[in-house]
Design an enzyme around this catalytic site. Structure first.
Site, PDB file in Angstrom:
ATOM      1  N   PRO A 144       0.808  -1.305   0.176  1.00  0.00           N
ATOM      2  CG  PRO A 144      -0.621  -1.974   1.660  1.00  0.00           C
ATOM      3  CD  PRO A 144       0.226  -2.219   1.484  1.00  0.00           C
ATOM      4  CB  CYS A 145       1.876   4.042  -2.942  1.00  0.00           C
ATOM      5  SG  CYS A 145       0.161   3.880  -3.510  1.00  0.00           S
ATOM      6  CD  GLN A 146      -3.999   3.419  -0.517  1.00  0.00           C
ATOM      7  OE1 GLN A 146      -2.770   2.696  -0.036  1.00  0.00           O
ATOM      8  NE2 GLN A 146      -4.826   2.524  -0.315  1.00  0.00           N
ATOM      9  CG  PHE A 148       4.817   5.720   1.416  1.00  0.00           C
ATOM     10  CD1 PHE A 148       5.677   6.163   2.253  1.00  0.00           C
ATOM     11  CD2 PHE A 148       5.549   4.667   0.918  1.00  0.00           C
ATOM     12  CE1 PHE A 148       6.780   5.520   3.098  1.00  0.00           C
ATOM     13  CE2 PHE A 148       5.283   3.705   1.604  1.00  0.00           C
ATOM     14  CZ  PHE A 148       6.503   4.241   2.898  1.00  0.00           C
TER      15      PHE A 148
END
Length: 184
Positions: A144-146, A148
């Site tokens: 999950p990149c949310q 960042f």
């Protein structure tokens, strides 16, 4: 050019319900070139892989197009899991059965284990142990990149993006000889 030498790319549009419905693009690229095939496995065309933080299956699609076999996936979001199951796992008979259902019932029905057709599945990576996971030469994950993202809360590894630590925990829990040869 053989199929394994072709680059595989995907670009998809995502709406994040957990982030006030903000929209963003995600992309995935697997470049051509070096073979990702492990040595010493002539009996199989490709390798077995597990799809972690699977979303709707972008990694799976690319890996399967390259000749690899998915043996399981892990995805927390029910809507993503329903889409993943519909696109990658159900049979035509199951699809027809679901098609005749009311939309709300269909969305709940497809989350039942029988629609995974024997493929390993886990909802929450935090509840999985290394011993739970099937044998695979490769683990794929787009953590999950949310946390960042500029569109996210910018919590870094203290937010959802910190779930990448769970992959390393699982690796540590596996015996060295049972660990995957590849991590993508």
């Amino acid at each position: 050019m053989a199929a394994k030498e072709l680059p595989v790319s995907a670009l998809f549009y995502v709406r994040s319900p957990g982030n006030g419905g903000k929209q963003f693009f995600c992309s995935l690229s697997v470049p051509a070139g070096r073979s990702a095939f492990p040595s010493g496995r002539p009996e199989r065309r490709g390798m077995r892989f597990i799809d972690l933080f699977a979303g709707i299956g972008g990694f799976r699609r690319g890996m399967e197009l390259a000749g690899h076999e998915c043996v399981g996936f892990c995805e927390y979001d029910d809507f993503a899991t329903a889409s993943y199951t519909s696109m990658h796992l159900i049979t035509e008979e199951q699809r027809e059965y679901l098609r005749n259902m009311d939309k709300r019932k269909r969305q709940k029905e497809i989350l039942k284990g029988e629609y995974k057709n024997g493929e390993w599945y886990a909802k929450d990576i935090k509840e999985v142990t290394g011993n739970d996971m099937p044998e695979a030469e490769c683990w794929c994950f787009g953590a999950p990149c949310q946390s960042f993202s500029i569109a996210g809360k910018r919590a870094g590894l203290d937010g959802e993006s910190g779930l990448v630590r769970e992959v390393f925990r699982l690796l540590w829990e596996k015996r060295e000889e049972d660990r995957p040869e590849w991590i993508i």
